[in-house]
Design a protein around this motif. Structure first.
Motif, mmCIF file in Angstrom:
data_model
loop_
_atom_site.group_PDB
_atom_site.id
_atom_site.type_symbol
_atom_site.label_atom_id
_atom_site.label_comp_id
_atom_site.label_asym_id
_atom_site.label_seq_id
_atom_site.Cartn_x
_atom_site.Cartn_y
_atom_site.Cartn_z
ATOM 1 N N CYS A 52 9.216 28.667 21.111
ATOM 2 C CA CYS A 52 8.798 29.523 20.004
ATOM 3 C C CYS A 52 9.448 30.894 20.137
ATOM 4 C CB CYS A 52 7.279 29.683 20.012
ATOM 5 S SG CYS A 52 6.670 30.788 18.716
ATOM 6 N N GLU A 53 10.202 31.272 19.128
ATOM 7 C CA GLU A 53 10.714 32.644 19.049
ATOM 8 C C GLU A 53 9.679 33.422 18.256
ATOM 9 O OE1 GLU A 53 14.689 35.043 17.635
ATOM 10 O OE2 GLU A 53 14.789 32.880 17.919
ATOM 11 N N THR A 54 8.881 34.198 18.964
ATOM 12 C CA THR A 54 7.726 34.835 18.354
ATOM 13 C C THR A 54 8.142 35.869 17.306
ATOM 14 O OG1 THR A 54 7.621 36.470 20.113
ATOM 15 C CG2 THR A 54 6.302 34.493 20.397
ATOM 16 N N PRO A 55 7.496 35.841 16.135
ATOM 17 C CA PRO A 55 7.860 36.779 15.076
ATOM 18 C C PRO A 55 7.318 38.196 15.311
ATOM 19 C CG PRO A 55 6.094 35.345 14.335
ATOM 20 C CD PRO A 55 6.507 34.864 15.689
ATOM 21 N N ASN A 56 6.277 38.332 16.155
ATOM 22 C CA ASN A 56 5.653 39.643 16.340
ATOM 23 C C ASN A 56 5.829 40.208 17.755
ATOM 24 O OD1 ASN A 56 3.995 37.753 17.492
ATOM 25 N ND2 ASN A 56 2.159 38.350 16.386
ATOM 26 N N LEU A 57 6.649 39.542 18.576
ATOM 27 C CA LEU A 57 6.972 40.017 19.924
ATOM 28 C C LEU A 57 8.442 39.703 20.197
ATOM 29 C CD1 LEU A 57 3.878 38.628 21.855
ATOM 30 C CD2 LEU A 57 4.415 41.049 21.544
ATOM 31 N N PRO A 58 9.097 40.465 21.053
ATOM 32 C CA PRO A 58 10.499 40.182 21.368
ATOM 33 C C PRO A 58 10.641 39.118 22.461
ATOM 34 C CG PRO A 58 9.841 42.194 22.460
ATOM 35 C CD PRO A 58 8.657 41.728 21.650
ATOM 36 N N TRP A 59 9.921 38.007 22.311
ATOM 37 C CA TRP A 59 9.891 36.957 23.317
ATOM 38 C C TRP A 59 10.403 35.645 22.750
ATOM 39 C CZ3 TRP A 59 4.068 36.957 25.053
ATOM 40 C CH2 TRP A 59 3.748 38.160 25.680
ATOM 41 N N ILE A 60 10.877 34.813 23.648
ATOM 42 C CA ILE A 60 11.082 33.403 23.362
ATOM 43 C C ILE A 60 10.216 32.662 24.371
ATOM 44 C CG2 ILE A 60 12.687 31.469 23.336
ATOM 45 C CD1 ILE A 60 14.854 33.464 22.455
ATOM 46 N N ALA A 61 9.168 32.040 23.892
ATOM 47 C CA ALA A 61 8.257 31.291 24.764
ATOM 48 C C ALA A 61 8.779 29.861 24.871
ATOM 49 C CB ALA A 61 6.843 31.309 24.184
ATOM 50 N N ASP A 62 8.894 29.373 26.087
ATOM 51 C CA ASP A 62 9.480 28.058 26.347
ATOM 52 C C ASP A 62 8.522 27.263 27.240
ATOM 53 O OD1 ASP A 62 10.960 25.937 27.574
ATOM 54 O OD2 ASP A 62 12.820 26.996 27.126
ATOM 55 N N SER A 63 8.078 26.133 26.739
ATOM 56 C CA SER A 63 7.099 25.335 27.485
ATOM 57 C C SER A 63 7.654 24.834 28.816
ATOM 58 C CB SER A 63 6.609 24.163 26.635
ATOM 59 O OG SER A 63 7.680 23.295 26.318
ATOM 60 N N LYS A 64 8.946 24.567 28.890
ATOM 61 C CA LYS A 64 9.533 24.099 30.156
ATOM 62 C C LYS A 64 9.516 25.207 31.206
ATOM 63 C CE LYS A 64 12.347 20.534 28.125
ATOM 64 N NZ LYS A 64 13.646 20.064 27.735
#
Length: 103
Positions: free
Chosen positions: A71-83
């Motif tokens: 998930c490239e979060t729309p409200n934070l400068p993060w890319i969350a990756d389940s792996k």
């Protein structure tokens, strides 16, 4: 022990739950200011330092579309990756789900 989370633009909440009679029972919860961290993995690592219980599963709700566990979060400068979260947690599988789906 199950790790559950809710990632928002303001705060990220992480909690540990144990199953009691097939129902989740809250063991601990902690709130982190999201913008004070570079990545979701940093928050999870900080949480684990204070809560060293063995985790067998994890599911985190997050704002934004999730494709192939990312998930490239729309409200934070993060890319969350389940792996990557799985690597931090020592789990083979971590679920990221859309926060509306989580509700």
């Amino acid at each position: 022990m199950i790790l559950a989370g809710d990632v928002g633009g303001t705060n990220t909440r992480l909690g540990l739950f144990e199953l009691e009679r097939n129902r989740p029972k809250l063991v601990t919860i902690q709130i982190f200011p999201s913008r004070q961290h570079q990545r979701l993995e940093d928050i999870v690592e900080e949480f684990l330092k204070k809560n060293s219980l063995p985790i067998t599963g994890a599911c985190i709700g997050i704002a934004g579309p999730i494709k192939d566990g990312v998930c490239e979060t729309p409200n934070l400068p993060w890319i969350a990756d389940s792996k990557k979260l799985g690597e931090v947690l020592g789990l083979h599988r971590v679920e990221l789900i859309n926060d509306l789906e989580a509700n």
